[in-house]
Design a protein around this motif. Sequence first.
Motif, mmCIF file in Angstrom:
data_model
loop_
_atom_site.group_PDB
_atom_site.id
_atom_site.type_symbol
_atom_site.label_atom_id
_atom_site.label_comp_id
_atom_site.label_asym_id
_atom_site.label_seq_id
_atom_site.Cartn_x
_atom_site.Cartn_y
_atom_site.Cartn_z
ATOM 1 N N LYS A 166 -2.868 0.299 -4.066
ATOM 2 C CA LYS A 166 -2.422 -0.940 -3.447
ATOM 3 C C LYS A 166 -2.168 -2.008 -4.497
ATOM 4 C CE LYS A 166 -7.009 -2.891 -2.391
ATOM 5 N NZ LYS A 166 -7.931 -3.302 -1.279
ATOM 6 N N GLY A 200 -8.718 8.566 9.777
ATOM 7 C CA GLY A 200 -9.257 9.835 10.188
ATOM 8 C C GLY A 200 -8.157 10.883 10.260
ATOM 9 N N PRO A 201 -8.519 12.123 10.607
ATOM 10 C CA PRO A 201 -7.533 13.215 10.627
ATOM 11 C C PRO A 201 -6.593 13.164 11.818
ATOM 12 C CG PRO A 201 -9.655 14.015 11.357
ATOM 13 C CD PRO A 201 -9.869 12.608 10.891
ATOM 14 N N LEU A 242 -4.166 8.203 15.634
ATOM 15 C CA LEU A 242 -4.950 8.023 14.420
ATOM 16 C C LEU A 242 -5.919 6.862 14.566
ATOM 17 C CD1 LEU A 242 -2.044 8.294 11.828
ATOM 18 C CD2 LEU A 242 -3.843 9.978 12.145
ATOM 19 N N PHE A 244 -5.235 7.186 1.298
ATOM 20 C CA PHE A 244 -4.887 6.032 0.481
ATOM 21 C C PHE A 244 -4.648 6.439 -0.968
ATOM 22 C CE2 PHE A 244 -4.857 1.857 -1.139
ATOM 23 C CZ PHE A 244 -5.746 1.773 -2.207
ATOM 24 N N GLN A 300 0.376 11.827 3.281
ATOM 25 C CA GLN A 300 -0.085 12.595 4.437
ATOM 26 C C GLN A 300 0.303 14.056 4.263
ATOM 27 O OE1 GLN A 300 1.575 11.554 8.345
ATOM 28 N NE2 GLN A 300 -0.403 11.980 9.298
ATOM 29 N N PHE A 345 0.838 -1.194 0.000
ATOM 30 C CA PHE A 345 0.000 0.000 0.000
ATOM 31 C C PHE A 345 0.878 1.251 0.000
ATOM 32 C CE2 PHE A 345 -3.982 -2.149 1.301
ATOM 33 C CZ PHE A 345 -3.479 -3.346 1.761
ATOM 34 N N LEU A 402 4.167 14.020 2.812
ATOM 35 C CA LEU A 402 4.876 12.881 3.390
ATOM 36 C C LEU A 402 4.239 11.600 2.857
ATOM 37 C CD1 LEU A 402 7.089 12.161 5.470
ATOM 38 C CD2 LEU A 402 5.356 12.314 7.260
ATOM 39 N N ARG A 432 9.670 12.367 2.745
ATOM 40 C CA ARG A 432 9.114 13.700 2.507
ATOM 41 C C ARG A 432 9.438 14.109 1.076
ATOM 42 N NH1 ARG A 432 6.778 16.908 5.703
ATOM 43 N NH2 ARG A 432 7.488 15.752 7.531
ATOM 44 N N PHE A 478 4.183 -0.022 8.495
ATOM 45 C CA PHE A 478 4.513 1.163 7.715
ATOM 46 C C PHE A 478 6.013 1.408 7.706
ATOM 47 C CE2 PHE A 478 0.461 3.203 6.786
ATOM 48 C CZ PHE A 478 -0.407 2.532 7.629
ATOM 49 N N GLY A 479 6.462 1.989 6.603
ATOM 50 C CA GLY A 479 7.816 2.500 6.537
ATOM 51 C C GLY A 479 7.930 3.806 7.297
ATOM 52 N N GLY A 480 9.133 4.344 7.355
ATOM 53 C CA GLY A 480 9.372 5.560 8.113
ATOM 54 C C GLY A 480 8.926 6.832 7.419
ATOM 55 N N PHE A 495 4.018 7.368 2.690
ATOM 56 C CA PHE A 495 4.285 6.152 3.444
ATOM 57 C C PHE A 495 3.967 4.922 2.606
ATOM 58 C CE2 PHE A 495 5.244 7.777 7.572
ATOM 59 C CZ PHE A 495 4.536 8.964 7.696
ATOM 60 N N ASN A 540 -0.985 18.123 9.227
ATOM 61 C CA ASN A 540 -2.146 18.127 10.135
ATOM 62 C C ASN A 540 -3.339 17.366 9.563
ATOM 63 O OD1 ASN A 540 -0.834 19.757 12.106
ATOM 64 N ND2 ASN A 540 -1.175 21.509 10.751
ATOM 65 N N ARG A 541 -3.049 16.382 8.731
ATOM 66 C CA ARG A 541 -4.110 15.549 8.169
ATOM 67 C C ARG A 541 -3.786 14.077 8.413
ATOM 68 N NH1 ARG A 541 -6.409 18.320 3.742
ATOM 69 N NH2 ARG A 541 -7.802 16.545 3.475
ATOM 70 N N GLY A 542 -4.794 13.245 8.287
ATOM 71 C CA GLY A 542 -4.570 11.807 8.371
ATOM 72 C C GLY A 542 -3.971 11.284 7.083
ATOM 73 N N LEU A 543 -3.745 9.996 7.041
ATOM 74 C CA LEU A 543 -3.179 9.368 5.853
ATOM 75 C C LEU A 543 -4.267 9.154 4.810
ATOM 76 C CD1 LEU A 543 -1.093 8.663 8.143
ATOM 77 C CD2 LEU A 543 -0.555 6.640 6.787
ATOM 78 N N TYR A 568 0.367 5.442 0.974
ATOM 79 C CA TYR A 568 -0.458 6.497 1.533
ATOM 80 C C TYR A 568 0.301 7.814 1.448
ATOM 81 C CZ TYR A 568 -3.582 3.067 3.776
ATOM 82 O OH TYR A 568 -4.490 2.058 4.025
#
Lengths: 116, 116
Positions: free
Chosen positions: A49, B108-109, B91, A46, A38, A34, A88, A111, A106-108, A90, A41-44, A36
């Motif tokens: 995949k 989610g955020p 998260l 998608f 980011q 997968f 960013l 950026r 997840f990987g690190g 992932f 200030n937001r979630g990941l 993702y």
Amino acid sequence: AQSVAQPEDQVNVAEGNPLTVKCTYSVSGNPYLFWYVQYPNRGLQFLLKYITGDNLVKGSYGFEAEFNKSQTSFHLKKPSALVSDSALYFCAVRDSLKAAGNKLTFGGGTRVLVKP
Amino acid sequence: EAGVVQSPRYKIIEKKQPVAFWCNPISGHNTLYWYLQNLGQGPELLIRYENEEAVDDSQLPKDRFSAERLKGVDSTLKIQPAELGDSAVYLCASSLQGRLGTDTQYFGPGTRLTVL
């Protein structure tokens, strides 16, 4: 144990140039892979995949990724980067073996900075 | 379709105080995850629910962290007492389980926790 490596902490690219974000993985069974993204200030979110089938996977916002089993890689690519792609990224992997516990690793993160 | 909802978005507390985070997953998703994300790093799983059952809580620090998912929908993650090292983004993600490991998690955020 399963693992993901993103060897580059940061990737710089000029707007309009091709973008590649590298990812390699290690699993005991077959990989489910997968990507993702980011934003601050937001979630990941998608992107795409790979489960099985065609090694080239197309996803959201013009991104695609190529699964390479022999190199255990799943690099993310975009033919022409936009400034708005700065974020960013992932890579994540799940092992198909039930004994692996269905865990997404997840990987690190890498950026990406796209300069005008 | 509404995404994963989390509240609050930001929380600042003093150490040793309790704190709780709430998550409402995407409608119909039977699997819910709580992750911890430190700055600039990939998310790390704390707990995974399938319906109401916590099927993987091996990474949850049970001396101070607790979680519940009543009725298999909303979930709450609690920390009591909070420590300085708990400052991070929490998260929540959800997915619809199909063939093992192939489901996509939607995030989610997040809630950014600062412990002073």
